[in-house]
Scaffold this active site. Sequence first.
Site, PDB file in Angstrom:
ATOM      1  N   TYR A 108       6.188  -9.357   4.720  1.00 45.66           N
ATOM      2  CA  TYR A 108       5.662  -9.635   3.336  1.00 45.66           C
ATOM      3  C   TYR A 108       6.178  -8.452   2.211  1.00 45.66           C
ATOM      4  CZ  TYR A 108       2.709  -8.882  -0.752  1.00 45.66           C
ATOM      5  OH  TYR A 108       1.936  -8.777  -2.021  1.00 45.66           O
ATOM      6  N   LYS A 116       8.951  -8.605  -0.953  1.00 47.50           N
ATOM      7  CA  LYS A 116       8.518  -7.996  -2.148  1.00 47.50           C
ATOM      8  C   LYS A 116       9.601  -6.829  -2.583  1.00 47.50           C
ATOM      9  CE  LYS A 116       5.655  -9.016  -4.630  1.00 47.50           C
ATOM     10  NZ  LYS A 116       5.444 -10.209  -5.467  1.00 47.50           N
ATOM     11  N   THR A 149       3.934  -4.903  -5.604  1.00 49.90           N
ATOM     12  CA  THR A 149       2.879  -4.368  -4.653  1.00 49.90           C
ATOM     13  C   THR A 149       2.934  -3.056  -4.371  1.00 49.90           C
ATOM     14  OG1 THR A 149       1.675  -4.720  -2.750  1.00 49.90           O
ATOM     15  CG2 THR A 149       3.883  -5.499  -2.711  1.00 49.90           C
ATOM     16  N   ASP A 150       2.149  -2.172  -4.061  1.00 45.73           N
ATOM     17  CA  ASP A 150       2.182  -0.733  -3.341  1.00 45.73           C
ATOM     18  C   ASP A 150       2.806  -0.743  -1.979  1.00 45.73           C
ATOM     19  OD1 ASP A 150      -0.053  -1.594  -2.208  1.00 45.73           O
ATOM     20  OD2 ASP A 150      -1.220  -0.058  -2.732  1.00 45.73           O
ATOM     21  N   GLU A 151       2.569  -2.032  -1.481  1.00 44.18           N
ATOM     22  CA  GLU A 151       2.958  -2.022  -0.104  1.00 44.18           C
ATOM     23  C   GLU A 151       4.633  -1.772   0.111  1.00 44.18           C
ATOM     24  OE1 GLU A 151       1.449  -5.107   2.444  1.00 44.18           O
ATOM     25  OE2 GLU A 151      -0.397  -5.207   1.735  1.00 44.18           O
TER      26      GLU A 151
END
Length: 352
Positions: A159, A163, A133-135
């Site tokens: 989260y 990741k 993810t970009d997060e």
Amino acid sequence: MILITGGAGFIGSNFALNWLADSASEGVVNLDKLTYAGNLANLEPLNNDLRHIFIHGDIGDKELVPKLLKDYQPRAIVNFAAESHVDRSIHDPAEFVATNIIGTFNLLESAREYWNGLNESAKKVFRFHHVSTDEVYGSLSLTDPAFTETDAYEPNSPYSASKAASDHLVRAWFHTYGFPVVTTNCSNNYGPYHFPEKLIPLVILNALNSKPLPIYGDGQQIRDWLYVGDHCSAIREVLTKGKLGETYNIGGWNEKANIDVVKTICTILDQLKPRSDGKSYAEQITFVKDRPGHDRRYAIDASKVERELAWRPEETFDTGIRKTVQWYLDNPAWVESVLSGSYRDWLKKQYR
Ligand code: NAD
Ligand code: DAU
């Protein structure tokens, strides 16, 4: 065969459906734990397709995963399996550590052992594709440039931290063991089969059910939206042509403030299924308490995957969101089974 994990979830099921839509594609072994986010109804179109083999299980299962690898001899693994909802990670982070970190670790170790045992030609073609993810890059201000692959990791939620940890493990397995990996870091997806805990499906279904449309904080947080089919096509490109050990940012160049996304959905619904009282669905917008640690802005610079692999998204936000709203209107049975929870009954019956 290829092995995908988490293929009963939103993106994994779209990927399996897209992959097998091509009659020339290899078969798919689909390993999924069927958490609340896994829904076999997403895979119903594949019920009579012998190229799709569903396995109910956990990526962290140290007996099952090596057995699957031995039995099916996949030439690639695409790891979608994860706990994926930021709000859930704030309430209960333990499952995020268990699946996203420990689960990915177990999958990597089983896959490395399998890969070590392959003959030289099979070893050369094998790859492990980690979907991320970009997060992991943290939050941008309004004037910051979009995330590139060389940005520092600054995850802010349980989260995104889990990741980020999994991305680091994948990277280390390449550098230390020469294990053939590629990683993709994608922006916010939307489209068919999206579980209605996430903003876009939640708003569509709440609107239709005369419920409030909850906007966290001031609604000015920005996300970069990508139609799920475009994410799946990017994964296929990276899986086929991506350079081992590299990461690729995937995004749609579609930055939108949350409030604008919600207003767009309301406008489309006003046209496709007007409220009986003649008012706009926008009347249902309700500002609620903000998400703790809410990231302000994500934006993906997708130039690397465009330049090196010639991948481009097909949908704009306008075309993709219209298709998505239409899909939810056209699939009342899926919606009903998800909202009532009846999609889980089959699970109990089958797996008691
Ligand atoms: P999802 O929550 O809809 O689906 C996750 C799937 O993984 C479910 O089917 C679930 O049953 C399965 N699963 C969970 N734990 C498992 C385990 N231990 N073993 C096997 N299966 C397990 O998630 P999604 O939105 O489809 O996301 C898929 C992947 O893409 C995730 O890794 C996520 O981090 C990443 N991603 C998502 C988005 C997005 O906008 N949704 C964007 C970028 C990256
Ligand atoms: O950026 C990629 C990520 O996008 C993925 O890695 C995650 O798995 C995926 O869930 C998604 O995370 P977000 O937190 O951005 O998605 P969500 O749909 O939960 O929220 C989108 C934005 O809308 C976010 O700023 C929070 C806000 N929001 C969300 C909900 C559920 C609201 O304002 N109201 C809501 O009720």
